[in-house]
Structure formats: C-alpha cells, structure tokens
Design an enzyme around this catalytic site. Structure first.
Site, mmCIF file in Angstrom:
data_model
loop_
_atom_site.group_PDB
_atom_site.id
_atom_site.type_symbol
_atom_site.label_atom_id
_atom_site.label_comp_id
_atom_site.label_asym_id
_atom_site.label_seq_id
_atom_site.Cartn_x
_atom_site.Cartn_y
_atom_site.Cartn_z
ATOM 1 N N ASP A 125 27.389 -13.106 65.404
ATOM 2 C CA ASP A 125 26.044 -13.601 65.065
ATOM 3 C C ASP A 125 25.914 -15.107 65.304
ATOM 4 O O ASP A 125 25.287 -15.809 64.519
ATOM 5 C CB ASP A 125 25.713 -13.285 63.586
ATOM 6 C CG ASP A 125 25.892 -11.813 63.250
ATOM 7 O OD1 ASP A 125 25.519 -10.968 64.073
ATOM 8 O OD2 ASP A 125 26.401 -11.507 62.162
ATOM 9 N N MET B 276 26.916 -2.374 65.582
ATOM 10 C CA MET B 276 27.817 -3.065 64.675
ATOM 11 C C MET B 276 29.180 -3.400 65.298
ATOM 12 O O MET B 276 30.212 -3.304 64.649
ATOM 13 C CB MET B 276 27.987 -2.240 63.391
ATOM 14 C CG MET B 276 26.657 -1.932 62.710
ATOM 15 S SD MET B 276 25.563 -3.372 62.537
ATOM 16 C CE MET B 276 25.957 -3.842 60.868
ATOM 17 N N ARG C 253 35.020 -3.928 67.676
ATOM 18 C CA ARG C 253 34.838 -4.269 69.098
ATOM 19 C C ARG C 253 34.931 -3.018 69.943
ATOM 20 O O ARG C 253 35.275 -1.959 69.427
ATOM 21 C CB ARG C 253 35.941 -5.239 69.567
ATOM 22 C CG ARG C 253 35.812 -6.609 68.967
ATOM 23 C CD ARG C 253 37.010 -7.471 69.353
ATOM 24 N NE ARG C 253 37.063 -8.668 68.539
ATOM 25 C CZ ARG C 253 36.395 -9.778 68.805
ATOM 26 N NH1 ARG C 253 35.657 -9.870 69.894
ATOM 27 N NH2 ARG C 253 36.469 -10.820 68.024
ATOM 28 N N HIS D 278 19.439 -9.903 63.379
ATOM 29 C CA HIS D 278 20.355 -9.945 62.231
ATOM 30 C C HIS D 278 19.540 -10.222 60.962
ATOM 31 O O HIS D 278 18.637 -11.060 60.981
ATOM 32 C CB HIS D 278 21.406 -11.046 62.450
ATOM 33 C CG HIS D 278 22.372 -11.140 61.323
ATOM 34 N ND1 HIS D 278 23.425 -10.255 61.167
ATOM 35 C CD2 HIS D 278 22.422 -11.975 60.248
ATOM 36 C CE1 HIS D 278 24.080 -10.552 60.062
ATOM 37 N NE2 HIS D 278 23.495 -11.596 59.497
HETATM 38 C C1 GAR Z 1 19.079 -4.108 60.662
HETATM 39 O O1 GAR Z 1 18.786 -4.685 59.414
HETATM 40 C C2 GAR Z 1 19.713 -5.132 61.587
HETATM 41 O O2 GAR Z 1 19.185 -6.413 61.407
HETATM 42 C C3 GAR Z 1 21.149 -5.069 61.150
HETATM 43 O O3 GAR Z 1 21.405 -3.707 60.970
HETATM 44 C C4 GAR Z 1 20.201 -3.084 60.534
HETATM 45 C C5 GAR Z 1 19.970 -1.882 61.409
HETATM 46 O O4 GAR Z 1 18.908 -1.125 60.920
HETATM 47 N N1 GAR Z 1 22.015 -5.661 62.129
HETATM 48 C C6 GAR Z 1 23.101 -6.357 61.820
HETATM 49 O O5 GAR Z 1 23.482 -6.527 60.674
HETATM 50 C C7 GAR Z 1 23.852 -6.920 63.014
HETATM 51 N N2 GAR Z 1 24.738 -7.964 62.625
HETATM 52 P P1 GAR Z 1 18.184 -0.076 61.852
HETATM 53 O O6 GAR Z 1 19.307 0.787 62.444
HETATM 54 O O7 GAR Z 1 17.303 0.708 60.939
HETATM 55 O O8 GAR Z 1 17.433 -0.827 62.897
#
Ligand code: GAR
Length: 208
Positions: free
Chosen positions: A153, A98, A71, A117
């Site tokens: 999420d 994140m 957070r 997500h």
């Molecule tokens: C992506 O797969 C996104 O969906 C995920 O992180 C990755 C970031 O990739 N997000 C989560 O898991 C959020 N809960 P990127 O930095 O290459 O876009």
C-alpha cells in the site's frame, strides 16, 4: 484513444463489492468508463468470480502458487501476466486483491496498476485497518486509491475520500461507511483513467 477503447482487468480475492460497482458503471456507460475485459482471482472460492460471471464478465481463477500467503510465486505471476497481455489490458484495478505484486508484473504494466485501500494512506496500510483506527482514537479515516508499487500500500496516491469516525463506531460500522465511499471514488477514478486524465508524473493527489 477513445474512452470506450480503454481496457481494464480487475483482480479480486473475496467478496467483490468494489468490482461489482466497477462492472456496473462500465456496463451503464462504457463510453465514459471503458470496458472490463476480465476478472482474475487468486482464490478459487471468491464470491466475486461468480458475481462477475453473472454480470457477463469473463472471470478466471489463477492459482497463486503454494509458496507464499501474501504474494504470487514467480511461476504464478507469469501466468497472470500472460493472461492480462492476452486480454490486451490497459489498466489493472486491484479490488480487494490481498497479495502484494512483484516487479515482474508491475514492470509489465508500468504505472497502470491501481489499488483501493480502506484508510487514509500512508496511515494504516495492511490489514484490520478499521479496528486499528478505532483503537487509536482517530476522528477521521477514509479510503485511498493509489498506483501500485512493490511495497504494501505504498505507491503514489491518486485520490482519497474522508470519513468521520463516531464515538460509537465499531469496525463493522466504520467499514460500511468507508465502503460506501470506496464505491464512489473507484468508479470516479476509473472514469478519469479511461479518459487519460491521470498521468503518473504530473498527478497531484485529489480529495473527492
Ligand atoms: C475493500 O475495503 C478494499 O479497500 C480492501 O478490501 C476490501 C474488499 O472489499 N482492500 C485492501 O485492504 C487492500 N489492501 P470488496 O471485495 O467488497 O470490494
């Protein structure tokens, strides 16, 4: 509101491939996709910060504070809000950010914070989605775009894309397939947002 007046901010923590796609489509066609005013990261070392800068987008590290791993501290969150307001942002797109957001930020942009997500929510929220999907023997997975609330999420779903899981998929190969879908669905949703087509109350989730 004209499409090209819709102002987005993107929040990132790492690589930034989704961010990159969103920047590219908005630069190619800001009339349809609106414009990206700034990128903010909670991680000083996020490659996304340099990528955004190289693409001519203002990018800024704002410390998340030291107290939590998942957070922002209240003080940090106030800085995020101040910077987002200063940039007169209409929508905030989380792209691999994140950390969970707390009410202060969510209430400052009601129904205007969106996340992507890599699973078919509500299944597989949280981390390590692809290994959990494979371990569970799922035949399908995908990605979801949703409004952000203060849960993990958990906000109302906007759209999902479905991906088949093959017997020989590894977390890496599945991640790659899902990411390809993410790179299509997020710009599409950005366009609908810029066009004022997505209204929280009346929206029914779509599969694209
Ligand atoms: C992506 O797969 C996104 O969906 C995920 O992180 C990755 C970031 O990739 N997000 C989560 O898991 C959020 N809960 P990127 O930095 O290459 O876009």
């Amino acid at each position: 509101m004209k499409n090209n007046q819709t102002r987005f901010a993107i929040l990132v923590s790492g690589r930034g491939s989704n961010m990159s796609r969103l920047i590219d489509v908005s630069k190619q066609d800001s009339d349809s996709h609106g414009s990206i005013q700034c990128v903010i990261s909670d991680n000083k070392k996020a490659p996304a910060l340099k990528t955004a800068r190289d693409k001519g987008i203002k990018s800024k590290y704002i410390s998340p504070g030291k107290k939590y791993r998942t957070r922002l501290t209240d003080k940090a969150q106030a800085k995020y809000i101040k910077y987002l307001k200063k940039n007169k942002v209409d929508y905030i797109l989380l792209a691999g950010f994140m950390r969970m957001l707390k009410p202060g930020l969510i209430d400052s942009f009601p129904n205007r914070i969106i996340n992507i997500h890599p699973s078919l929510l509500p299944a597989y929220s949280g981390l390590d989605t692809h290994s959990r999907v494979i371990d569970a023997g799922e035949k399908t997975t995908g990605c979801s775009v949703h409004f952000v609330d203060s849960g993990m999420d958990t906000g109302k779903l906007i759209a999902q894309s479905i991906v088949e899981v093959s017997n020989d998929d590894t977390p890496a190969s599945l991640g790659k397939k899902v990411l390809e879908k993410e790179h299509k669905i997020y710009p599409y949703i950005m366009k609908l947002l810029a066009d004022n087509k997505i209204e929280y109350e009346n929206w029914k989730m779509i599969v694209v």
